[in-house]
Motif scaffolding. Sequence first.
Motif, short mmCIF file in Angstrom:
data_model
loop_
_atom_site.label_atom_id
_atom_site.label_comp_id
_atom_site.label_asym_id
_atom_site.label_seq_id
_atom_site.Cartn_x
_atom_site.Cartn_y
_atom_site.Cartn_z
N ARG A 220 0.84 -1.19 0.00
CA ARG A 220 0.00 0.00 0.00
C ARG A 220 0.88 1.25 0.00
O ARG A 220 1.80 1.39 0.80
N ALA A 252 -7.05 -6.02 3.11
CA ALA A 252 -6.00 -5.17 3.66
C ALA A 252 -5.41 -5.86 4.89
O ALA A 252 -6.13 -6.22 5.82
N TYR A 257 -2.08 -5.30 0.54
CA TYR A 257 -3.33 -5.85 0.05
C TYR A 257 -3.01 -7.22 -0.51
O TYR A 257 -2.03 -7.41 -1.23
#
Length: 583
Positions: A220, A252, A257
Amino acid sequence: MKLNRLIILFLTVLLFHGCKKGENGFVPPNDPQSKEIGLSGTIYGPDGYPAEGVEVTVDGHKSVTPASGLFEYTGTVSNVDKVKLSISKNGYFKYSKIFTLEENSSIEKLAYYLAPEETAGSFESASGGTIATSYVTLVFQPNSFVKEDGSSYNGKITVKMPLNAITYDYENKLPGDSRALTAANEKVVVESWGGINVQVYNNAGQPLKLVKPVNYTYKRQRYDYTTPNEKFRIWAYNEIEDIWKEAGYAQANQQDYTGSTTSLSYLRWGVAYPQAFLRANVTDGMITPASFFRFNCGVNGAYRGLSWVRINSKGHALTYVAANTELGASVSSPCSDFLNSFPVPAIATGTTFDQNMVVNLTPYQTYVSGKIEDCSFNGAKGRAEFTFDGKKMVTNLNNGYFSFAFLYCQISYSRGQLVVYDEQNKVIYKDDDYSVTAGRTTNHIASVCTKPQTGKITVNVEGRTYTFQTPQDKVSMSNTIDLLTGGPLVIVSAENAAKTQSFTLSYLGSAGGNVTLYTCGLSMPGSKYLMSWGLYEPGTAQITKYKTDNTMIEGTFKTKANLNFSGSGGTEVMLDGSFSVSR
């Protein structure tokens, strides 16, 4: 390219208009029948230089960029609500973008930067493989690929990806606007903050399709501490329908992810909201539209944002937004100068909302003007064309005069092309390197006269007189643009036939009278005198007669400061003389 500078300008007027509903609760922003529109801009390569040979398709109409990288389409489209622009060139990722326009409006000065298809790795189809980059790891199952026609494929697999992760700026390159369809076929908009773009090829360089899910782990770019382990929907772009479609979920897990999907090309994840439509009217409070400026509207307090859109030639930003929630809009220049932020009240699902927004455009008002004349000082007849920043502007000559006005935000010096045609459509003047300074007026004076210049220049220094006179010597006068002021810089120069002696005198301005800021120099074997800008107390140049560029000028000059003598500074030397140049 960005300048990373900040200009905070004050809000003058903020007006709200009520919502309007049709029979089905939604007023389409445009009648989807064929309409006249315009799209133009420049395609750049990864090195920042204009890209030649790029195929640009607007609503099915194809063109190829010249060396300037410019593209322009003006004509009808099948649906002004979904105007598709596609960009492709061998060796680079293909990009598509959906624009929402209005009849007889245009979006100008678009800029797209090609991204090379970098090879991330390869493996054999029968065994599967793992591809890892700095931002994503992909695990492919054995026998996961078929050819585009659906037939099976067994052989070497080459995976290509951009070097860097998809960030907010990458929204200019990914296809489609913020509109999407859920798995239940509900119309939504997606607030997105990341994604991947993967192209897979066989050993012959032909694209392949993925038929078995690939597992991925994505780092992320912006960690949201409020939702460290939340599950988000992922969205894949459908090239046939030109819309994002729900394609599964991403989990998440702290910084990453994780998930699996069969859709890799143009994939992103984000939160979906019910759909509404915002029509923002962005002007300077009078009649000047903030055309080509950037407009963004996202959910207040969120870390992510909806897609940026360009304000069209009418000053309207047309964009689909999240319904039933308070929004925050902002306006900035393409150079990322922030102008204003605006609150937008919650808009009911399926409705259109109009809002006026006023910004200060004064720092960006840029003008290019000038005159083209013949040997008799009469203005030329015909038209002038000025191509700049991906847009061609045309105007008729008025007694030789031309003028172009436009908004521009670049601080650094930029160049355009000026071409002047006579009444028989013949090119009579051309400047491929015309200097433009943002927020200023640049004046250009040129003559189409081909007569040689004649003249005489006399220079006195340390008891000696130097004379340059045609035809034995070269004497000339020219106008150029001063890069600091954007105004005309007059240069009178001379050189003897043997090229052993030379003289230059330059000063700002294009009208007769006293000039208090100028520089001059005299060079001959064994001696050199030079007065440089900003290093002296201003001298005086008296212009007694002046006509126009490369035509007629007479006057005198006299220094009042130290001159550099024979390369050593600080020596006080008086230099004066007279000049006369004509056609």
